[in-house]
Write a protein that holds these residues in place. Structure first.
Motif, short mmCIF file in Angstrom:
data_model
loop_
_atom_site.label_atom_id
_atom_site.label_comp_id
_atom_site.label_asym_id
_atom_site.label_seq_id
_atom_site.Cartn_x
_atom_site.Cartn_y
_atom_site.Cartn_z
N UNK A 18 142.50 -15.99 -38.03
CA UNK A 18 141.50 -16.44 -37.06
C UNK A 18 140.21 -16.16 -38.01
N UNK A 19 139.27 -17.09 -37.70
CA UNK A 19 137.86 -17.08 -38.71
C UNK A 19 137.36 -15.81 -38.68
N UNK A 20 137.30 -14.81 -37.81
CA UNK A 20 136.72 -13.58 -37.96
C UNK A 20 137.42 -12.69 -38.95
N UNK A 21 138.74 -12.55 -38.58
CA UNK A 21 139.54 -11.84 -39.65
C UNK A 21 139.46 -12.37 -41.03
N UNK A 22 139.33 -13.66 -41.30
CA UNK A 22 139.25 -14.19 -42.47
C UNK A 22 137.79 -13.81 -43.01
#
Length: 60
Positions: A18-22
């Motif tokens: 997910x973009x937040x985790x990345x």
């Protein structure tokens, strides 16, 4: 120059997370690179940051 196994694994994971985790992982890696460039990595090695990165990688 060939990417190391860890770089390949990170590249693969950044594409599927997910973009937040990345974004969190990218920021942590930038910080680690900056410390290494300043030769502080061996002095300021933070076990908590290291563990956080490993946990994020292992979640997938």
């Amino acid at each position: 120059m060939e990417m190391t196994q860890i770089a390949k694994k990170l590249d693969e994971r950044l594409r599927v997370w997910e973009p937040e985790k990345a974004s969190v992982v990218e920021n942590l890696i930038r910080e680690i690179i900056s410390l290494a460039d300043q030769d502080y990595a061996d002095i300021l090695r933070s076990r908590s940051v290291e563990q956080e990165v490993l946990e994020i990688i292992d979640e997938t």
